[in-house]
Design a protein around this motif. Structure first.
Motif, short mmCIF file in Angstrom:
data_model
loop_
_atom_site.label_atom_id
_atom_site.label_comp_id
_atom_site.label_asym_id
_atom_site.label_seq_id
_atom_site.Cartn_x
_atom_site.Cartn_y
_atom_site.Cartn_z
N UNK A 1 -2.26 -70.26 -27.81
CA UNK A 1 -0.87 -69.88 -27.62
C UNK A 1 -0.69 -68.65 -26.77
N UNK A 2 -1.77 -67.93 -26.50
CA UNK A 2 -1.69 -66.78 -25.61
C UNK A 2 -1.89 -67.24 -24.17
N UNK A 3 -1.44 -66.41 -23.24
CA UNK A 3 -1.60 -66.76 -21.83
C UNK A 3 -2.93 -66.23 -21.30
N UNK A 4 -3.46 -66.95 -20.33
CA UNK A 4 -4.74 -66.62 -19.72
C UNK A 4 -4.59 -66.71 -18.21
N UNK A 5 -5.59 -66.21 -17.50
CA UNK A 5 -5.65 -66.34 -16.05
C UNK A 5 -6.75 -67.34 -15.70
N UNK A 6 -6.38 -68.40 -15.03
CA UNK A 6 -7.36 -69.35 -14.51
C UNK A 6 -7.86 -68.78 -13.18
N UNK A 7 -9.07 -68.25 -13.19
CA UNK A 7 -9.63 -67.63 -11.99
C UNK A 7 -10.18 -68.72 -11.09
N UNK A 8 -9.28 -69.37 -10.38
CA UNK A 8 -9.62 -70.55 -9.59
C UNK A 8 -9.64 -70.29 -8.09
N UNK A 9 -9.44 -69.02 -7.68
CA UNK A 9 -9.48 -68.64 -6.25
C UNK A 9 -8.47 -69.42 -5.42
N UNK A 10 -7.37 -69.83 -6.03
CA UNK A 10 -6.36 -70.58 -5.29
C UNK A 10 -5.68 -69.74 -4.22
N UNK A 11 -5.60 -68.43 -4.48
CA UNK A 11 -5.14 -67.55 -3.42
C UNK A 11 -3.84 -66.83 -3.69
N UNK A 12 -3.64 -65.73 -2.96
CA UNK A 12 -2.38 -64.98 -2.97
C UNK A 12 -1.49 -65.50 -1.84
N UNK A 13 -0.19 -65.41 -2.03
CA UNK A 13 0.75 -65.90 -1.02
C UNK A 13 1.03 -64.79 -0.01
N UNK A 14 0.89 -65.11 1.27
CA UNK A 14 1.03 -64.12 2.34
C UNK A 14 2.02 -64.66 3.38
N UNK A 15 3.10 -63.93 3.59
CA UNK A 15 4.11 -64.35 4.55
C UNK A 15 4.37 -63.30 5.60
N UNK A 16 5.04 -63.72 6.68
CA UNK A 16 5.40 -62.82 7.76
C UNK A 16 6.88 -62.97 8.07
N UNK A 17 7.48 -61.89 8.55
CA UNK A 17 8.88 -61.90 8.94
C UNK A 17 9.10 -61.00 10.14
N UNK A 18 10.30 -61.11 10.71
CA UNK A 18 10.65 -60.29 11.86
C UNK A 18 12.09 -59.85 11.69
N UNK A 19 12.32 -58.55 11.79
CA UNK A 19 13.65 -57.97 11.60
C UNK A 19 13.98 -57.11 12.81
N UNK A 20 14.49 -57.72 13.88
CA UNK A 20 14.67 -56.98 15.13
C UNK A 20 15.80 -55.96 15.09
N UNK A 21 16.76 -56.12 14.18
CA UNK A 21 17.93 -55.25 14.19
C UNK A 21 17.80 -54.00 13.36
N UNK A 22 16.61 -53.65 12.93
CA UNK A 22 16.44 -52.47 12.08
C UNK A 22 15.22 -51.68 12.51
N UNK A 23 15.34 -50.36 12.52
CA UNK A 23 14.20 -49.50 12.81
C UNK A 23 13.72 -48.84 11.53
N UNK A 24 12.50 -48.33 11.59
CA UNK A 24 11.95 -47.64 10.42
C UNK A 24 12.78 -46.41 10.08
N UNK A 25 13.24 -45.68 11.10
CA UNK A 25 14.05 -44.49 10.84
C UNK A 25 15.35 -44.84 10.14
#
Length: 392
Positions: free
Chosen positions: A81-105
């Motif tokens: 009944x407790x939760x566990x982690x299946x260490x199956x190396x399925x992977x982390x989700x990695x995405x990319x985006x582009x935001x041209x209308x904003x600067x870091x400043x």
């Protein structure tokens, strides 16, 4: 401020797997990991004024997932009944985006950090909280800005890491991106059985943070519910060193060597009560996290990145807090609650969560504070890309 309204997603997120084979097994969570309170992801946002190599970040993530391989697995139900982690190396989700209308400043100097906006969700696609089971416990998105800067967002399942553990992982990722040698760095410690419950479990304290013996009357319930009928708005305030010292000085005659946390927590707790204006006899609580890594016996192993904290609880009537002498009264209560957290208290908390799987903190008339001042983020920002800020 809809800072991410024009964020473009030109490709679907991909799964980043460990760069080398990793152990394939089931990782049992501790009762502190598995409590209902933590079934969500903590989101981190870093803004780099300079260019960040996305390919290098993705490659570094693949390398660091070899050591932190549970973050590439999936949460699921266990046999008991407790939760566990299946260490199956399925992977982390990695995405990319582009935001041209904003600067870091614009991001750093505007009101974005002070007032988070729902549009930030577009800066972390794939982290929608439809479930905490069967989904990647680590989701990342790197968004390029029009100025050449970069926004890096990450969502990490709270069931796997607390704030200290997440910082440990993010530091390791940063070192991998900079190709630093890992010889002198602490390896992650995965086993959660160091916080296993006793046999038989023994609850030795009242644990007012979980309201085990708190049954408010009808009048108290009505008074409490009326406190939270108005709209809430996020706000960011800065306390300078002079501000903190002034708060500590107020407590000095009654509380020797008052810490910054005690002074700030007491002040915020009082301000919260005074702003709500509850009945003076209403009992209110302050809940705050306490790191237990050095409070249990023996201490948690070096590199332990699971949830290594419990909640402390200070309690008072609203009238006592709002009174002119409430500053040092509140600070004394904060110190007493903090000092109560020892090995016995931690073991009792673990046992409580063993017997009451659905236990939730008492939030009926409570303010919750989490201190993030010693996470070491500043050392993480010294990598390529220049200055950086973060939010969560």
């Amino acid at each position: 401020m809809d800072i991410a309204a024009d964020c473009e997603h030109r490709m679907e997120p991909v799964l980043v797997t460990p760069s080398q084979p990793t152990p394939a097994h089931t990782l049992c969570l501790s009762n502190l990991d598995d409590q209902c309170l933590l079934r969500f992801s903590v989101e981190y946002l870093f803004v780099f004024a300079g260019h960040v190599d996305v390919d290098a970040l993705r490659t570094a993530l693949s390398r660091v997932l070899v050591d932190y391989y549970p973050l590439a697995g999936r949460l699921g139900p266990g046999d008991d009944g407790k939760h566990v982690v299946d260490c199956n190396a399925e992977g982390a989700l990695f995405g990319e985006g582009f935001l041209p209308g904003l600067t870091a400043d614009e991001f750093l100097q505007g009101s974005a950090i002070a007032k988070p906006h729902e549009s930030w969700r577009k800066l972390l696609r794939g982290a929608e909280p439809q479930s905490f089971l069967g989904v990647p416990p680590l989701v990342v998105q790197v968004t390029r800005l029009g100025c050449g800067g970069t926004v890096l967002c990450a969502a990490i399942s709270h069931c796997l890491c607390d704030g200290i553990g997440a910082a440990q992982f993010l530091h390791a990722w940063a070192r991998a991106a900079r190709f630093e040698a890992a010889d002198h760095h602490v390896a992650p410690f995965h086993d959660r059985w160091v916080l296993r419950p006793r046999c038989p479990p023994c609850i030795a304290f009242e644990h007012q943070e979980y309201a085990m013996n708190s049954f408010p009357s009808g009048d108290e319930r009505a008074a409490t519910s009326s406190l939270f009928t108005g709209p809430l708005a996020p706000v960011s305030l800065t306390f300078t060193g002079a501000h903190v010292q002034r708060l500590k000085d107020r407590c000095a005659p009654w509380l020797e060597e008052c810490t910054s946390f005690e002074a700030l927590a007491a002040h915020v707790w009082r301000a919260w009560v005074r702003s709500l204006g509850p009945p003076s006899d209403l009992r209110v609580k302050l809940l705050f996290t306490v790191d237990i890594r050095r409070r249990v016996k023996p201490g948690l192993p070096e590199g332990y990145y699971g949830n290594g904290f419990v909640l402390a609880c200070a309690e008072s009537t609203a009238g006592q807090l709002a009174a002119p002498s409430g500053e040092h009264h509140a600070a004394r209560l904060v110190r007493a609650a903090k000092e109560m957290i020892d090995d016995d208290y931690v073991r009792s908390t673990v046992d409580l969560l063993e017997l009451r799987r659905d236990a939730m903190p008492d939030l009926s008339a409570s303010l919750v504070i989490s201190a993030w001042t010693r996470m070491g983020w500043r050392t993480w920002t010294s990598g390529p890309g220049g200055r950086c800020t973060w939010a969560h």
